[in-house]
Write an enzyme that holds these catalytic residues in place. Sequence first.
Site, mmCIF file in Angstrom:
data_model
loop_
_atom_site.group_PDB
_atom_site.id
_atom_site.type_symbol
_atom_site.label_atom_id
_atom_site.label_comp_id
_atom_site.label_asym_id
_atom_site.label_seq_id
_atom_site.Cartn_x
_atom_site.Cartn_y
_atom_site.Cartn_z
ATOM 1 N N CYS A 2 3.632 -3.388 -16.954
ATOM 2 C CA CYS A 2 3.662 -2.969 -18.357
ATOM 3 C C CYS A 2 2.531 -1.996 -18.697
ATOM 4 O O CYS A 2 1.469 -2.031 -18.081
ATOM 5 C CB CYS A 2 3.510 -4.181 -19.264
ATOM 6 S SG CYS A 2 4.661 -5.493 -18.906
ATOM 7 N N ARG A 27 3.903 3.176 -13.284
ATOM 8 C CA ARG A 27 3.558 1.779 -13.015
ATOM 9 C C ARG A 27 4.800 0.892 -12.951
ATOM 10 O O ARG A 27 4.714 -0.239 -12.497
ATOM 11 C CB ARG A 27 2.632 1.257 -14.119
ATOM 12 C CG ARG A 27 1.293 1.973 -14.158
ATOM 13 C CD ARG A 27 0.575 1.675 -15.437
ATOM 14 N NE ARG A 27 0.249 0.268 -15.546
ATOM 15 C CZ ARG A 27 -0.918 -0.265 -15.264
ATOM 16 N NH1 ARG A 27 -1.883 0.515 -14.844
ATOM 17 N NH2 ARG A 27 -1.140 -1.547 -15.397
ATOM 18 N N TRP A 75 7.727 -4.334 -18.308
ATOM 19 C CA TRP A 75 8.329 -4.719 -17.041
ATOM 20 C C TRP A 75 8.697 -6.182 -17.211
ATOM 21 O O TRP A 75 7.817 -7.040 -17.347
ATOM 22 C CB TRP A 75 7.305 -4.521 -15.921
ATOM 23 C CG TRP A 75 7.839 -4.675 -14.539
ATOM 24 C CD1 TRP A 75 8.557 -3.760 -13.828
ATOM 25 C CD2 TRP A 75 7.655 -5.802 -13.668
ATOM 26 N NE1 TRP A 75 8.840 -4.255 -12.575
ATOM 27 C CE2 TRP A 75 8.296 -5.498 -12.452
ATOM 28 C CE3 TRP A 75 7.013 -7.032 -13.791
ATOM 29 C CZ2 TRP A 75 8.317 -6.373 -11.378
ATOM 30 C CZ3 TRP A 75 7.035 -7.908 -12.723
ATOM 31 C CH2 TRP A 75 7.686 -7.568 -11.526
ATOM 32 N N ASN A 101 0.482 -6.959 -22.403
ATOM 33 C CA ASN A 101 0.597 -6.972 -20.938
ATOM 34 C C ASN A 101 0.083 -8.317 -20.466
ATOM 35 O O ASN A 101 -0.932 -8.805 -20.980
ATOM 36 C CB ASN A 101 -0.285 -5.895 -20.302
ATOM 37 C CG ASN A 101 0.279 -4.508 -20.496
ATOM 38 O OD1 ASN A 101 1.310 -4.332 -21.129
ATOM 39 N ND2 ASN A 101 -0.428 -3.522 -19.951
ATOM 40 N N GLY A 102 0.729 -8.893 -19.456
ATOM 41 C CA GLY A 102 0.260 -10.170 -18.914
ATOM 42 C C GLY A 102 1.277 -11.266 -19.159
ATOM 43 O O GLY A 102 2.427 -10.997 -19.529
ATOM 44 N N GLU A 483 3.757 -2.880 8.194
ATOM 45 C CA GLU A 483 3.606 -1.933 7.090
ATOM 46 C C GLU A 483 4.775 -0.931 7.083
ATOM 47 O O GLU A 483 5.292 -0.580 6.021
ATOM 48 C CB GLU A 483 2.243 -1.215 7.206
ATOM 49 C CG GLU A 483 1.998 -0.081 6.228
ATOM 50 C CD GLU A 483 2.008 -0.499 4.753
ATOM 51 O OE1 GLU A 483 2.064 -1.698 4.455
ATOM 52 O OE2 GLU A 483 1.978 0.416 3.898
ATOM 53 N N LYS A 487 7.352 -0.289 3.952
ATOM 54 C CA LYS A 487 7.598 1.032 3.344
ATOM 55 C C LYS A 487 9.098 1.286 3.255
ATOM 56 O O LYS A 487 9.594 1.716 2.239
ATOM 57 C CB LYS A 487 6.956 2.163 4.175
ATOM 58 C CG LYS A 487 5.464 2.293 4.085
ATOM 59 C CD LYS A 487 4.965 2.957 2.824
ATOM 60 C CE LYS A 487 4.603 1.979 1.759
ATOM 61 N NZ LYS A 487 3.414 1.211 1.849
ATOM 62 N N GLU A 490 10.985 -1.171 0.706
ATOM 63 C CA GLU A 490 10.697 -1.050 -0.725
ATOM 64 C C GLU A 490 11.260 0.214 -1.350
ATOM 65 O O GLU A 490 11.648 0.194 -2.510
ATOM 66 C CB GLU A 490 9.198 -1.198 -1.026
ATOM 67 C CG GLU A 490 8.327 -0.071 -0.538
ATOM 68 C CD GLU A 490 6.860 -0.291 -0.861
ATOM 69 O OE1 GLU A 490 6.555 -0.824 -1.927
ATOM 70 O OE2 GLU A 490 6.011 0.072 -0.033
ATOM 71 N N HIS A 506 12.502 -15.141 20.853
ATOM 72 C CA HIS A 506 12.485 -16.527 20.383
ATOM 73 C C HIS A 506 13.417 -16.715 19.190
ATOM 74 O O HIS A 506 13.249 -17.654 18.414
ATOM 75 C CB HIS A 506 11.051 -16.959 20.052
ATOM 76 C CG HIS A 506 10.165 -16.915 21.265
ATOM 77 N ND1 HIS A 506 10.252 -17.840 22.277
ATOM 78 C CD2 HIS A 506 9.223 -16.024 21.649
ATOM 79 C CE1 HIS A 506 9.393 -17.528 23.229
ATOM 80 N NE2 HIS A 506 8.751 -16.418 22.871
ATOM 81 N N LYS A 605 3.585 -0.613 -9.941
ATOM 82 C CA LYS A 605 2.441 -0.108 -9.188
ATOM 83 C C LYS A 605 1.307 -1.110 -9.173
ATOM 84 O O LYS A 605 0.607 -1.269 -8.188
ATOM 85 C CB LYS A 605 1.975 1.212 -9.802
ATOM 86 C CG LYS A 605 0.809 1.869 -9.068
ATOM 87 C CD LYS A 605 1.217 2.302 -7.674
ATOM 88 C CE LYS A 605 0.074 2.863 -6.857
ATOM 89 N NZ LYS A 605 0.404 2.851 -5.412
HETATM 90 C C1 F6R Z 1 3.437 -1.402 -1.032
HETATM 91 C C2 F6R Z 1 2.496 -1.628 -2.123
HETATM 92 C C3 F6R Z 1 2.176 -3.033 -2.480
HETATM 93 C C4 F6R Z 1 0.667 -3.151 -2.779
HETATM 94 C C5 F6R Z 1 0.359 -4.563 -3.306
HETATM 95 C C6 F6R Z 1 -1.110 -4.741 -3.593
HETATM 96 O O1 F6R Z 1 3.641 -0.039 -0.834
HETATM 97 O O2 F6R Z 1 2.011 -0.711 -2.725
HETATM 98 O O3 F6R Z 1 2.547 -3.922 -1.477
HETATM 99 O O4 F6R Z 1 -0.044 -2.882 -1.619
HETATM 100 O O5 F6R Z 1 1.089 -4.799 -4.478
HETATM 101 O O6 F6R Z 1 -1.539 -3.866 -4.579
HETATM 102 P P1 F6R Z 1 -3.068 -3.510 -4.758
HETATM 103 O O7 F6R Z 1 -3.511 -2.799 -3.538
HETATM 104 O O8 F6R Z 1 -3.117 -2.676 -5.994
HETATM 105 O O9 F6R Z 1 -3.792 -4.828 -4.926
#
Ligand code: F6R
Length: 610
Positions: A2, A27, A75, A101-102, A483, A487, A490, A506, A605
């Site tokens: 949010c 965000r 959000w 927010n929250g 990782e 990527k 997501e 396994h 974000k």
């Molecule tokens: C994946 C991604 C998320 C963040 C995670 C932690 O591309 O961006 O998995 O890495 O939400 O976020 P931060 O680093 O802001 O604590």
Amino acid sequence: MCGIVGYIGDEQAAPILLDGLSKLEYRGYDSAGLAVYDGEKIEIEKMPGRLRGLIDITHDGEKMPGTVGIGHTRWATHGDPTVENAHPQYNKDKTIAVVHNGIIENFQKIREFLEEKGYQFRSETDTECIAHLLDYYYEGDPLEAIVKTMYRLEGSYALCILFAKHPDQVFAVRKDSPMVIGRGKEGEGNFVASDVPAILKYTRQVYYIDNEEIAVLSRDSIQFFNLDMEPIQKELHTIDWDMNAAEKGGYEFFMMKEISEQPKVIRRTIEPHIKDNEVVFDELKMTDEELAKLERIHIAACGSAYHVGMIAKYVIEGMARVPVEVDLASEFRYRNPIYSENEIVLLISQSGETADTLAALKQAKEHGILTVAVVNAVGSSMTREADRTIYTVAGPEISVATTKAYSAQLVIMYLLAMKLARVKGTISTKEYLGYQHDLLQLPQQAEMVLNNQTRIQKFANRYIAAKDVFFIGRGIDYAIAVEGALKLKEISYIHAEAYAAGELKHGTISLIEKGTLVNAVVTQEDLYEKTISNIVEVRSRGAFVMAITNADHADMENTADYVIYIPKTNPYFTGSLAILPLQLFAYYVSAGKGFDVDHPRNLAKSVTVE
Ligand code: F6R
């Protein structure tokens, strides 16, 4: 997640609020709304979907005249993204409007309490109970109503509030959710925002409002109060980063811009930490003797930042022989970790606001353990809560999927490992200087990988319709595979799983069928043969294998179906190069499918709820 914007001044508020909200779109959100005081009453417009809809129905804000207002992008947490659930929420006669927010954890109890008092609810949100609670406590003094409300709320919140009976003021409060107050130049009004980019066009002068503080903004003043309603003094900060850094600069998506910035970001992160051939971490405020005494490091983080922690474990344990425990922050806080003397807790986070990581930080602090936050966002909550902060200097990261902040975090982990190895004497001076040399080559090598992206783009185009993709590797390569899979899933919505290559047989190997894509990361020389035999295993079950490798190994061409080469570097640092083709692969698959690469569905974000 949010976003909040608030404005009070002499200009029309709605266009400023809409502009501010547009800067927070990255965000993630699924509805948006505004409340503006029009001289007589509070007008509210809100709707589900993109901000564009709100801009259109308000004619760029023109249909909402007034110079005081609040805005929100939501959000959804409690209730679907509908008009009723969108913010601002308001009391029965629309004389109080709130954006939030929250998450209010005890909202059910408050709702029952208010319903007993005759309040009727129109939304499913936790925020609506705040509007009614303010109404319940309001007896002429908004500050008093806010404080009484805050005493009732459990959970996290950043609130921006309008009272129609006090139209020359905007109120802002926060607890465990970020918020800044912007001081406009004389005569240009004052601002509230959940994140700096929303107001950077108007001011660079900000106050960071702390937990359980209240800001009261008028056109020409900003006052702060504590929960006892006593005035408090706050320090004014100047934001010195440039909004251009957050503009797309000719790229179709921020993600590609940020991928391309990685060589520069790696260089910028290394530079301040190497002086006269020594790795330095002044921000740790620890002597070499104190560092040498460190016996264990706990790492807590989420998502990609957790994957950085996985690599840190290999590198720090390997180089400095200091045991490292890595936990998902959401698990760490509930598993009652065992702490001893001479240990630190390292929190890794791009945003510095991730609720679980922040909670892990606070919990560690309660146990008296030194907390060190590795954070990208300047002035974020973690930087203010942690005992020490190491900044990654990746600059603002806009695309939801992290790339450059991840790379900067990795570099900080390498440098920490080198520093610890140096003070503990676990490596020779020759090795230490060798690591420095290899580290300094990384930016240029990353550039080489990025300059050579046609092959990966072509390959990604072939796999746009893939249903399942597997990623395999061993050791550091496994952490990179994890990782790479994140990527892809997501931003392309393709099911992707990463496995330690030796673990496939396994169970998971039963999922491999003719044509299944397996991306293998093969950069650890001592594990080449082992991973190659795992590639053979999956290929003989019909898999198509793309290998990312630094091996000039004839076996690789004969074993994998498609090979992407990356330059050789020290085995500890290979992750920084191997991740680049995987980021590009995910990007091109997502862009090829026509998706909004920067705003993947359901994601935000900065994840400020648990
Ligand atoms: C994946 C991604 C998320 C963040 C995670 C932690 O591309 O961006 O998995 O890495 O939400 O976020 P931060 O680093 O802001 O604590």
